[in-house]
Design a protein around this motif. Structure first.
Motif, short mmCIF file in Angstrom:
data_model
loop_
_atom_site.label_atom_id
_atom_site.label_comp_id
_atom_site.label_asym_id
_atom_site.label_seq_id
_atom_site.Cartn_x
_atom_site.Cartn_y
_atom_site.Cartn_z
N PHE A 84 0.87 -1.18 0.00
CA PHE A 84 0.00 0.00 0.00
C PHE A 84 0.91 1.23 0.00
O PHE A 84 1.59 1.50 0.98
CB PHE A 84 -0.89 -0.04 1.24
CG PHE A 84 -1.85 1.11 1.39
CD1 PHE A 84 -2.08 2.02 0.36
CD2 PHE A 84 -2.54 1.28 2.58
CE1 PHE A 84 -2.98 3.06 0.51
CE2 PHE A 84 -3.45 2.32 2.75
CZ PHE A 84 -3.68 3.21 1.71
N VAL A 85 0.95 1.95 -1.11
CA VAL A 85 1.76 3.16 -1.19
C VAL A 85 0.91 4.33 -0.72
O VAL A 85 0.03 4.81 -1.42
CB VAL A 85 2.28 3.40 -2.62
CG1 VAL A 85 3.09 4.70 -2.67
CG2 VAL A 85 3.14 2.23 -3.08
N GLY B 152 7.09 25.87 3.77
CA GLY B 152 6.06 26.66 3.11
C GLY B 152 5.59 26.13 1.78
O GLY B 152 4.66 26.67 1.19
N ALA B 153 6.23 25.04 1.30
CA ALA B 153 5.84 24.48 0.00
C ALA B 153 5.15 23.13 0.20
O ALA B 153 5.64 22.29 0.95
CB ALA B 153 7.08 24.29 -0.88
N PRO B 154 4.01 22.92 -0.47
CA PRO B 154 3.32 21.63 -0.35
C PRO B 154 4.08 20.52 -1.07
O PRO B 154 4.57 20.73 -2.19
CB PRO B 154 1.96 21.89 -1.01
CG PRO B 154 2.23 23.00 -1.98
CD PRO B 154 3.29 23.86 -1.34
N VAL B 155 4.21 19.37 -0.43
CA VAL B 155 4.87 18.21 -1.04
C VAL B 155 4.04 16.97 -0.75
O VAL B 155 3.23 16.95 0.17
CB VAL B 155 6.31 18.01 -0.49
CG1 VAL B 155 7.20 19.17 -0.84
CG2 VAL B 155 6.28 17.78 1.01
N ILE B 156 4.25 15.94 -1.57
CA ILE B 156 3.59 14.65 -1.37
C ILE B 156 4.66 13.64 -0.97
O ILE B 156 5.62 13.42 -1.71
CB ILE B 156 2.88 14.15 -2.65
CG1 ILE B 156 1.88 15.20 -3.15
CG2 ILE B 156 2.18 12.83 -2.39
CD1 ILE B 156 0.76 15.50 -2.19
N ARG B 157 4.51 13.07 0.22
CA ARG B 157 5.46 12.05 0.67
C ARG B 157 4.84 10.68 0.47
O ARG B 157 3.70 10.44 0.86
CB ARG B 157 5.81 12.25 2.14
CG ARG B 157 6.87 11.25 2.66
CD ARG B 157 7.41 11.69 4.01
NE ARG B 157 6.40 11.72 5.04
CZ ARG B 157 6.06 10.67 5.80
NH1 ARG B 157 6.66 9.50 5.63
NH2 ARG B 157 5.13 10.79 6.73
N LYS B 158 5.59 9.76 -0.15
CA LYS B 158 5.12 8.40 -0.39
C LYS B 158 5.73 7.45 0.64
O LYS B 158 6.95 7.47 0.86
CB LYS B 158 5.47 7.94 -1.81
CG LYS B 158 4.75 8.73 -2.90
CD LYS B 158 5.03 8.15 -4.27
CE LYS B 158 4.25 8.90 -5.35
NZ LYS B 158 4.49 8.32 -6.69
N VAL B 159 4.89 6.63 1.23
CA VAL B 159 5.33 5.66 2.23
C VAL B 159 4.80 4.29 1.84
O VAL B 159 3.59 4.12 1.63
CB VAL B 159 4.81 6.03 3.64
CG1 VAL B 159 5.22 4.96 4.65
CG2 VAL B 159 5.31 7.39 4.07
N VAL B 160 5.69 3.32 1.72
CA VAL B 160 5.26 1.95 1.40
C VAL B 160 4.89 1.25 2.70
O VAL B 160 5.71 1.08 3.59
CB VAL B 160 6.38 1.17 0.68
CG1 VAL B 160 5.93 -0.27 0.41
CG2 VAL B 160 6.75 1.87 -0.62
N ASP B 161 3.64 0.86 2.80
CA ASP B 161 3.10 0.19 3.97
C ASP B 161 2.64 -1.20 3.54
O ASP B 161 1.81 -1.32 2.63
CB ASP B 161 1.93 1.01 4.52
CG ASP B 161 1.59 0.68 5.96
OD1 ASP B 161 2.15 -0.29 6.50
OD2 ASP B 161 0.76 1.40 6.54
#
Length: 254
Positions: free
Chosen positions: A157-158, A167-176
């Motif tokens: 499940f990513v 101050g900048a939006p980011v998307i962090r991906k975590v492999v679960d």
């Protein structure tokens, strides 16, 4: 593993980190430079269509999931008129590569706010704990004495988590590696290591890792260490992971 499953390297790297003595699952022909999985390490379940990888992993591998059917009633349905957004499970979708090709993992249709995910995982922990109390014995204590004799099964499940960095939006991906069979056992294993599902999503407290103190001039380490990587690969396959082994006193996945 990526060659044999079609999983992106982001996912295979996460799985490989958990596997105990990985070389016993690999082979390499004399004229090849790349190791492949040995025949029989991945088998297809004709009843479900899943391609199952059976390996022995460390005890903290694999987590319970908020999408477990046993705890689904603890969350609000999106069809409810009075549903709270923080209690509605995000919609799941099949993972894909940069070109849109379907890949064998699941993810959410949209990135999830960290406060929402934190709430959902908390609801899951409470619901699973309440369900576990119906056993009549302490599962974590039982696993400490006897180990785990029943396998659990997990799917990659990513998780995509929206965060704000400077101050900048980011998307962090975590492999679960979430359990589709054995959520309570996965929760108990994490408990024995002082961890929860939140530890996988948001990071492990630095004090639990027995890391050396930074030398003079080095920056202080963060309070938590969390995973964050992003790479992709190729072809689709319906895929799952079955973890196997049990050693009394040192819980492992199953």
């Amino acid at each position: 593993m990526a060659l044999d499953t079609g999983l992106p390297q982001l996912v295979t790297d996460a799985i490989a980190a958990y596997v105990i003595r990985p070389k016993r699952y690999l082979t390499k022909a004399r004229n090849e430079t790349v190791h492949r999985l040995r025949p029989g390490v991945i088998v297809k379940d004709d009843q479900t269509g899943l391609h199952v990888l059976s390996v022995t992993t460390h005890g903290f591998a694999g987590t319970p999931t908020e999408y477990n059917e046993r705890v689904r009633s603890a969350f609000d349905s999106p069809a409810q008129l009075d549903a709270s957004p923080d209690r509605v499970l995000p919609r799941l979708t099949t993972g894909s590569g940069p070109n849109g090709t379907a890949l064998p993992f699941v993810t959410t249709a949209e990135p999830v706010e960290p406060t929402v995910l934190n709430t959902l995982l908390g609801i899951m922990d409470v619901a699973l704990t309440e369900a576990d109390h119906k056993r009549g014995y302490d599962l974590a204590e039982d696993m400490t004495v006897f180990g785990q004799t029943n396998r659990t099964m997990h799917v990659p499940f990513v998780r995509t988590i929206t965060e704000n960095h400077q101050g900048a939006p980011v998307i962090r991906k975590v492999v679960d590696l979430v359990a589709i069979k054995g959520s309570n056992r996965s929760q108990a294993r994490l408990k024995l290591h002082g961890l929860t599902a939140r530890s996988i999503a948001f990071g492990v407290p630095i004090g639990m890792l027995d890391l050396p103190e930074p030398t003079a001039g080095q920056p202080a380490p963060p309070e938590y260490i969390a995973g964050s990587r992003d790479k992709t690969t190729k072809t689709p396959m319906t895929w799952s992971m079955c973890c196997a082994s049990h050693r009394p006193g040192r819980p492992q996945c199953p």
